[in-house]
Write a protein that holds these residues in place. Structure first.
Motif, mmCIF file in Angstrom:
data_model
loop_
_atom_site.group_PDB
_atom_site.id
_atom_site.type_symbol
_atom_site.label_atom_id
_atom_site.label_comp_id
_atom_site.label_asym_id
_atom_site.label_seq_id
_atom_site.Cartn_x
_atom_site.Cartn_y
_atom_site.Cartn_z
ATOM 1 N N LYS A 52 0.838 -1.211 0.000
ATOM 2 C CA LYS A 52 0.000 0.000 0.000
ATOM 3 C C LYS A 52 0.867 1.253 0.000
ATOM 4 C CE LYS A 52 -3.891 2.021 2.569
ATOM 5 N NZ LYS A 52 -3.348 3.375 2.801
ATOM 6 N N LEU A 55 2.510 1.710 -3.495
ATOM 7 C CA LEU A 55 1.564 2.150 -4.522
ATOM 8 C C LEU A 55 1.195 3.621 -4.339
ATOM 9 C CD1 LEU A 55 -0.800 -0.954 -4.701
ATOM 10 C CD2 LEU A 55 0.950 -0.275 -6.351
ATOM 11 N N GLU A 56 1.064 4.058 -3.104
ATOM 12 C CA GLU A 56 0.753 5.462 -2.843
ATOM 13 C C GLU A 56 1.917 6.368 -3.232
ATOM 14 O OE1 GLU A 56 -0.325 5.821 1.234
ATOM 15 O OE2 GLU A 56 -2.242 4.753 1.001
ATOM 16 N N TYR A 59 2.826 5.570 -7.389
ATOM 17 C CA TYR A 59 1.801 5.551 -8.427
ATOM 18 C C TYR A 59 0.569 6.379 -8.072
ATOM 19 C CZ TYR A 59 4.639 1.747 -10.250
ATOM 20 O OH TYR A 59 5.678 0.997 -10.728
ATOM 21 N N ILE A 61 -1.724 5.605 -6.102
ATOM 22 C CA ILE A 61 -2.874 4.723 -5.905
ATOM 23 C C ILE A 61 -3.169 4.638 -4.412
ATOM 24 C CG2 ILE A 61 -3.746 2.371 -6.181
ATOM 25 C CD1 ILE A 61 -1.874 2.111 -8.616
ATOM 26 N N HIS A 63 -6.001 3.308 -2.940
ATOM 27 C CA HIS A 63 -6.779 2.144 -2.517
ATOM 28 C C HIS A 63 -6.285 0.923 -3.293
ATOM 29 C CE1 HIS A 63 -9.498 4.797 -0.344
ATOM 30 N NE2 HIS A 63 -9.573 5.541 -1.440
ATOM 31 N N VAL A 64 -5.722 -0.029 -2.591
ATOM 32 C CA VAL A 64 -5.179 -1.222 -3.229
ATOM 33 C C VAL A 64 -6.333 -2.100 -3.706
ATOM 34 C CG1 VAL A 64 -3.698 -3.234 -2.957
ATOM 35 C CG2 VAL A 64 -3.184 -1.121 -1.701
ATOM 36 N N GLU A 79 -6.677 -4.158 -12.648
ATOM 37 C CA GLU A 79 -6.862 -2.737 -12.940
ATOM 38 C C GLU A 79 -5.569 -2.050 -13.362
ATOM 39 O OE1 GLU A 79 -7.782 -4.339 -10.304
ATOM 40 O OE2 GLU A 79 -9.832 -3.862 -9.692
ATOM 41 N N TYR A 80 -4.423 -2.600 -12.957
ATOM 42 C CA TYR A 80 -3.132 -1.978 -13.247
ATOM 43 C C TYR A 80 -2.175 -3.044 -13.797
ATOM 44 C CZ TYR A 80 -5.198 1.425 -10.040
ATOM 45 O OH TYR A 80 -6.046 2.313 -9.417
#
Length: 212
Positions: A52, A55-56, A59, A61, A63-64, A79-80
């Motif tokens: 998490k 990704l934050e 990217y 992102i 919400h994983v 999704e990715y």
């Protein structure tokens, strides 16, 4: 490629884990609660939180998404599809790697003694000779073991019948391996990726002053 490392998960208390647990989405909470013991819950929770964080940070992102799985159990994001990740954990450490191409990692505790029967089962004759000449054979063994496990995660093969012939010369030419031997922390880890990936950045999110 980016990697995240959490040291000494054994030191996480029940209260600390409960706080972390609240940060998980419901689907991950359900997975965590399938484990009976606190340490297993901590490992599953920390692995997700490292992912998490990555990704934050890299990217944006927040919400994983729920994991999808390949035919041999390799997790991925529908999704990715351009984001690849690999998670691994053991009593002494939790490891997460994230990249934009296939990646694999493995982290293992360093045993007190070398298991010779296991060596015969998973290592080639040349690899056995290599660890026999090592200054600390059990660390040399775990280096080879983590490389093989990380390779299987990289390729998505899952379990194979014969680990002794896994690291062929032709395959070694195609991948890059970063192995870190950390006896002071109690583990060895390896990260494998295909050679065209040449950038590696890492974060250690917790380094204890002493091992328990």
């Amino acid at each position: 490629m980016h990697f995240y490392l959490f040291n000494n998960p054994q030191a996480v208390t029940q209260e600390e884990w409960e706080q972390d647990f609240l940060l998980l989405p419901s689907w991950r909470q359900q997975k965590v609660l399938k484990y009976r013991f606190l340490l297993d819950r901590v490992l599953c929770t920390k692995a997700f939180l490292l992912l998490k964080q990555g990704l934050e940070e890299h990217y944006g992102i927040m919400h994983v998404p729920e994991f999808s799985y390949g035919p041999n159990g390799k997790p991925f994001f529908k999704e990715y599809p351009h984001i690849h990740f690999s998670l691994s954990h053991t009593r002494h450490g939790v490891l997460c790697v994230i990249a934009e191409k296939p990646i694999g990692c493995d982290i293992e505790d360093i045993p007190d003694h070398l298991d010779h029967d296991l060596c015969q089962h998973v290592l080639s004759a040349a690899e056995i000779e290599e660890i026999q000449h090592a200054s600390v054979p059990q660390i040399a063994f775990m280096r080879l073991w983590t490389v093989k496990e990380a390779l299987l995660k990289l390729t998505g093969e899952g379990l194979v019948d014969d680990l002794t012939t896994l690291l062929t010369p032709s395959l070694k030419e195609k991948v890059t391996c970063h192995t870190c031997e950390c006896p002071e922390q109690g583990y060895v880890y390896s990260i494998l990726y295909f050679r065209e990936m040449d950038t590696m950045r890492g974060v250690c999110s917790r380094v204890p002053s002493e091992m328990p």
